[in-house]
Design an enzyme around this catalytic site. Structure first.
Site, PDB file in Angstrom:
ATOM      1  N   TYR A 252      40.812  45.198  38.694  1.00  0.00           N
ATOM      2  CA  TYR A 252      40.518  43.869  38.135  1.00  0.00           C
ATOM      3  C   TYR A 252      41.422  43.545  36.953  1.00  0.00           C
ATOM      4  CZ  TYR A 252      38.139  40.088  35.728  1.00  0.00           C
ATOM      5  OH  TYR A 252      37.866  38.904  35.098  1.00  0.00           O
TER       6      TYR A 252
ATOM      7  N   SER B   4      42.013  36.314  32.146  1.00  0.00           N
ATOM      8  CA  SER B   4      40.948  36.999  31.412  1.00  0.00           C
ATOM      9  C   SER B   4      41.571  37.686  30.211  1.00  0.00           C
ATOM     10  CB  SER B   4      40.273  38.041  32.315  1.00  0.00           C
ATOM     11  OG  SER B   4      39.429  38.908  31.580  1.00  0.00           O
TER      12      SER B   4
END
Length: 256
Positions: free
Chosen positions: A152, A139
């Site tokens: 995360y 990401s």
């Protein structure tokens, strides 16, 4: 000879669209997700639309031992995998102390442990083949700390660093590892993680998973080490190299 793509988190979003691209290229598929019902529907649809065989394995990869169970099932069916796509993952939006530890534990198991174990199992299995491609979905969160999504962001930083490191190791074996870094995308992830309320997402038009999946597939096939979807995301990721991490952390805090 037909090639086979094994894709985790394949029932929706980017994973489903990557599976669709492989099917359109004539690759047989092994698809893993938690929902057997969703996988059965995808199998029926894909096998009607494309000249491919779809094998489905319903499994929660956040559970300890699940990665090896999936690998063993694939080997028991005598299927040789050419592409491993580690797409499964989830996040959570909110202050670190306000989230139940069980959710963080599952997130770390899925985003890090299962991904790492699957890479180890398949790279070991591919020794001597001088072939094999792995796509690890990281990401743009990998490039800076993320207050309000601390765990995360940290898991995705791991995926990026890990992928680059083992990618260098396996070059001699003819295996390529691609860390793919999408930004916010119009998928169920936004609702599941509650990130939909953040300034980074609210009111913004997000790219469709189909567009993001095309970028991911192209990067994997070309053997790129790191690929970032979108010009704006590439600029922001590279700017972080020239900004003190304390500044980057504050900026991300405001955006989230």
């Amino acid at each position: 000879m037909k090639k086979v793509a094994f894709i985790t988190g394949a029932s929706k979003g980017i994973g489903l669209e990557i599976a669709r691209i492989h099917a359109a290229h004539g690759d047989d598929l092994i698809l893993t997700a938690r929902s057997l019902h969703d996988l059965q529907e995808i199998k029926t649809h894909f096998e009607c639309e494309y000249p491919v065989k779809v094998t489905i394995i319903a499994k929660d990869l956040s559970m300890a031992g699940s990665a090896e169970e999936v690998f063993d099932e694939i080997k028991q069916q005598h299927i040789d995998v050419d592409y491993l796509v580690n797409n499964a993952g989830f996040g959570d939006y909110g202050y670190f102390a306000d989230t139940n530890w069980d959710r963080y534990s599952a997130m770390i198991n899925l985003n890090i442990s299962s991904l790492t174990e699957l890479c180890h199992l398949f790279i070991s299995d591919w020794q001597g083949r001088k072939a094999g491609k792995i796509l690890n979905v990281a990401s743009t969160a990998a490039f800076q700390p993320g207050p309000k999504m601390a765990v995360y962001f940290a898991t995705k930083a791991y995926v990026l660093s890990f992928s680059q490191a083992i990618g260098q190791e396996v070059k001699k074996d003819g295996i390529t590892i691609t860390a793919f870094c999408p930004g916010p995308t119009n998928t169920n992830f936004m609702d599941d993680s509650q990130m939909i309320v953040s300034r980074m997402v609210a009111g913004h038009k997000l790219p469709a998973p189909k567009e993001v999946a095309r970028c991911a597939y192209k990067a994997m096939i070309s053997g790129k080490s790191v690929a970032i979807h979108g010009t704006k995301n590439r600029i922001m990721a590279n700017l972080n190299r020239f900004v003190p991490r304390s500044w980057a952390t504050k900026i991300t805090d405001k955006l989230l």
